[in-house]
Design an enzyme around this catalytic site. Structure first.
Site: not given
Length: 340
Positions: A246, A259, A261
């Site tokens: 990412d 990352d 989420k």
């Protein structure tokens, strides 16, 4: 006056005065001495216990009923539900050896000792965005999905069946599609934020679906700087797996694989993110062994954003923690290779 005269008479006869004090005076004092002794004896007397007068046999059943009666309204079902909420699902599988104590057969270091870091150049400020090459090697996501424990599979299937009962089969498919769509929009908006603030403002106002997610991560974005990669493909040249990162940037001065989420439920602890730490560790190792990246990473960051706009939970992974999850990732990778 009478006492004075009496003393004057006695003073003329010294021996009589001495005798008087030895006999008469001591006799006068003797009762007081006795009273003192009797008072001391009385103080040592054992105090009476008022409970000894209670008929214990009479109230025996009452005491037993009070001490043995459970006033709690809990039932076994509510206790299990409360434990599940506080501590997670019950682990019914016995693991004789923990993952942390196992040693991978094909151990590769997280940090690449042979990688040379070139000096900074003029293009270093531009984030890398390397296209993920289609090769016949597994991805990080596939490896983790194929090596889920029986317990993880059980709870995922139970959650799926529960959602199907509530939404129906078609409704559940629509629900999952919307989740993926929102995730893609969220990642796209974050990429716009890092590339151009003007584009980010337009992206945020364009779609109200992700406005809550963007508001959720505002306080985290303030701590991010020096973005080095965005939605970029990585390939571990030694272990032969690939993935899509990412973001790689500095978080509070530490270079991290980040990352992003999204979640509908709060995840305030790192353990609440399930296999995400393994995924981050796998990406870190891949970057460090990928020739397309002229830098190395030793830290990770998992940011859980919420649709309702509540502050996101950032979970920072220091080098020691990344090393622990790297070993666990290597074990999962070995398990996948053994099965295939």
């Amino acid at each position: 006056l009478f006492r004075m005269q009496f003393l004057q008479i006695l003073s003329r006869k010294p021996r009589k005065l001495e005798t008087l004090f030895q006999i008469q005076f001591c006799q006068k004092q003797f009762p007081y001495t006795c009273l003192t002794t009797s008072a001391c004896t009385y103080s040592k007397k054992k105090k009476a216990n008022s409970y000894e007068q209670v008929d214990q046999e009479k109230y025996k059943n009452l005491v037993h009923s009070v001490t043995s009666y459970k006033t709690s309204t809990q039932t076994p079902e509510t206790i299990f539900e409360e434990d599940n909420l506080l501590y997670g699902p019950l682990d019914k599988h016995k693991h004789p050896v923990k993952d942390g104590t196992k040693t991978p057969k094909n151990w590769v270091p997280l940090i690449n000792p042979s990688k040379r870091i070139p000096p900074l150049n003029s293009d270093s400020n531009l984030p890398r965005k390397i296209t993920l090459q289609k090769m016949k090697i597994p991805s990080v996501t596939r490896i983790l999905q194929q090596t889920l424990s029986p317990q993880q599979v059980f709870y995922l299937e139970r959650w799926k069946q529960k959602m199907i009962v509530e939404l129906g089969k078609d409704g559940f498919e629509e629900y999952t599609k919307n989740l993926f769509f929102q995730g893609e929009l969220f990642h796209s908006a974050l990429e716009s934020i890092f590339l151009s603030e003007e584009m980010a403002t337009k992206e945020k106002s364009k779609n109200d679906v992700i406005s809550g997610y963007l508001s959720s991560v505002e306080h985290v974005l303030e701590d991010i700087s020096e973005v080095k990669a965005l939605e970029s493909g990585v390939h571990h040249e030694t272990l032969q797996y690939l993935g899509l990162v990412d973001c790689v940037a500095k978080y509070r001065g530490q270079l991290c694989v980040i990352d992003w989420k999204t979640s509908e439920k709060p995840k305030p602890f790192l353990k609440s993110t399930f296999d995400n730490p393994l995924q981050v560790a796998a990406y870190i190792g891949a970057i460090n062994h990928d020739a397309n990246y002229d830098f190395q990473v030793c830290c990770g960051l998992i940011v859980v954003a919420y649709k309702n706009g509540s502050p996101a939970h950032p979970h920072f992974m220091d080098p020691d923690l990344c090393s622990q999850y790297w070993n666990k990732w290597l074990l999962r990778l070995e398990e996948y290779m053994d099965r295939n």
